[in-house]
Design a protein around this motif. Structure first.
Motif, mmCIF file in Angstrom:
data_model
loop_
_atom_site.group_PDB
_atom_site.id
_atom_site.type_symbol
_atom_site.label_atom_id
_atom_site.label_comp_id
_atom_site.label_asym_id
_atom_site.label_seq_id
_atom_site.Cartn_x
_atom_site.Cartn_y
_atom_site.Cartn_z
ATOM 1 N N GLN A 1 62.749 96.494 100.072
ATOM 2 C CA GLN A 1 61.298 96.441 99.859
ATOM 3 C C GLN A 1 60.969 96.072 98.417
ATOM 4 O O GLN A 1 60.062 95.266 98.169
ATOM 5 C CB GLN A 1 60.652 97.774 100.228
ATOM 6 C CG GLN A 1 60.560 97.991 101.713
ATOM 7 C CD GLN A 1 59.696 99.180 102.068
ATOM 8 O OE1 GLN A 1 59.029 99.773 101.230
ATOM 9 N NE2 GLN A 1 59.687 99.538 103.339
ATOM 10 N N SER A 2 61.704 96.624 97.465
ATOM 11 C CA SER A 2 61.466 96.297 96.052
ATOM 12 C C SER A 2 61.689 94.817 95.792
ATOM 13 O O SER A 2 60.903 94.174 95.083
ATOM 14 C CB SER A 2 62.383 97.127 95.154
ATOM 15 O OG SER A 2 62.037 98.479 95.228
ATOM 16 N N ARG A 3 62.742 94.269 96.360
ATOM 17 C CA ARG A 3 63.035 92.841 96.166
ATOM 18 C C ARG A 3 61.938 91.972 96.757
ATOM 19 O O ARG A 3 61.488 91.009 96.131
ATOM 20 C CB ARG A 3 64.364 92.481 96.823
ATOM 21 C CG ARG A 3 64.580 90.967 96.811
ATOM 22 C CD ARG A 3 65.744 90.552 97.613
ATOM 23 N NE ARG A 3 66.942 90.823 96.834
ATOM 24 C CZ ARG A 3 68.160 90.553 97.262
ATOM 25 N NH1 ARG A 3 68.346 90.046 98.459
ATOM 26 N NH2 ARG A 3 69.190 90.785 96.511
ATOM 27 N N ILE A 4 61.509 92.300 97.954
ATOM 28 C CA ILE A 4 60.483 91.502 98.626
ATOM 29 C C ILE A 4 59.179 91.527 97.829
ATOM 30 O O ILE A 4 58.549 90.491 97.611
ATOM 31 C CB ILE A 4 60.278 92.008 100.071
ATOM 32 C CG1 ILE A 4 61.523 91.673 100.896
ATOM 33 C CG2 ILE A 4 59.018 91.418 100.689
ATOM 34 C CD1 ILE A 4 61.607 92.401 102.222
ATOM 35 N N ARG A 5 58.796 92.710 97.373
ATOM 36 C CA ARG A 5 57.571 92.821 96.571
ATOM 37 C C ARG A 5 57.706 92.081 95.244
ATOM 38 O O ARG A 5 56.764 91.435 94.792
ATOM 39 C CB ARG A 5 57.232 94.283 96.347
ATOM 40 C CG ARG A 5 56.724 94.956 97.605
ATOM 41 C CD ARG A 5 56.298 96.393 97.345
ATOM 42 N NE ARG A 5 55.783 96.997 98.554
ATOM 43 C CZ ARG A 5 56.324 98.059 99.146
ATOM 44 N NH1 ARG A 5 57.377 98.658 98.619
ATOM 45 N NH2 ARG A 5 55.795 98.533 100.250
ATOM 46 N N ALA A 6 58.885 92.157 94.609
ATOM 47 C CA ALA A 6 59.116 91.448 93.343
ATOM 48 C C ALA A 6 59.021 89.936 93.534
ATOM 49 O O ALA A 6 58.621 89.216 92.618
ATOM 50 C CB ALA A 6 60.473 91.830 92.762
ATOM 51 N N ASP A 7 59.371 89.469 94.725
ATOM 52 C CA ASP A 7 59.273 88.042 95.041
ATOM 53 C C ASP A 7 57.860 87.644 95.457
ATOM 54 O O ASP A 7 57.619 86.495 95.815
ATOM 55 C CB ASP A 7 60.262 87.671 96.155
ATOM 56 C CG ASP A 7 61.699 87.661 95.685
ATOM 57 O OD1 ASP A 7 61.939 87.650 94.449
ATOM 58 O OD2 ASP A 7 62.612 87.666 96.545
ATOM 59 N N GLY A 8 56.925 88.605 95.428
ATOM 60 C CA GLY A 8 55.531 88.314 95.735
ATOM 61 C C GLY A 8 55.227 88.157 97.212
ATOM 62 O O GLY A 8 54.201 87.591 97.577
ATOM 63 N N SER B 1 54.683 89.722 101.192
ATOM 64 C CA SER B 1 54.177 90.875 101.923
ATOM 65 C C SER B 1 55.241 91.318 102.920
ATOM 66 O O SER B 1 55.854 90.481 103.595
ATOM 67 C CB SER B 1 52.905 90.490 102.671
ATOM 68 O OG SER B 1 52.582 91.480 103.618
ATOM 69 N N LEU B 2 55.450 92.626 103.043
ATOM 70 C CA LEU B 2 56.441 93.140 103.996
ATOM 71 C C LEU B 2 56.106 92.723 105.424
ATOM 72 O O LEU B 2 57.001 92.498 106.238
ATOM 73 C CB LEU B 2 56.543 94.659 103.899
ATOM 74 C CG LEU B 2 57.044 95.213 102.572
ATOM 75 C CD1 LEU B 2 57.014 96.734 102.588
ATOM 76 C CD2 LEU B 2 58.425 94.704 102.242
#
Length: 145
Positions: A73-80, A82-83
């Protein structure tokens, strides 16, 4: 049979594969785990190794999955991203964890229920989730233990 991590997702969403495995030396005993994240179509990350204190094999499986989902989840959010725009395939050799998360097996123990609820909560925001039970030998090949 689970698709290869190199296959493109059918939904058009960004897709990740999370492989996890946990255990303990003694039951309970010193607990450990490893997980690996792969964005489909790219090389997989190096497995992350965890020391989890003292616990049972099943607790270690859940704690490792939770750590892997937190990292994903942290990686996905850092990549901008949405989950909700992401599909994730979770692979593990713990039939207990996979079946409990699918809702097919009951979670009776209070400690396990809390871990199950935490893992389920981390899975819920994703656009699509596939839970795949894989043979132990596949986990060993991917994670090294």
């Amino acid at each position: 049979m689970a698709p290869s991590a190199d296959e493109k997702p059918a939904t058009g969403r960004s897709a990740y594969v999370l492989v996890f495995d946990g255990g303990s030396r003694g039951n309970p005993g010193p607990a450990y785990g490893s997980y690996r994240i792969q964005f489909v179509g790219r090389p997989a990350d190096t497995p992350e190794r965890l020391t989890l204190g003292r616990g049972t094999n099943n607790e270690a499986e859940y704690k490792t999955l939770i750590a892997g989902l937190d990292a994903l989840q942290s990686r996905i959010r850092a990549d901008g991203m949405s989950l909700g725009d992401v599909e994730v395939e979770v692979r593990g050799d713990s039939l207990l964890v996979i079946e409990q998360l699918r809702g097919r097996w009951k979670v009776r123990d209070g400690r396990m229920r809390r871990l199950n609820e935490e893992a389920a909560g981390l899975l819920s925001p994703f656009g699509r989730v596939r839970l795949v039970h894989q043979p132990r030998r596949a986990s060993v090949r991917i994670l090294g233990h």
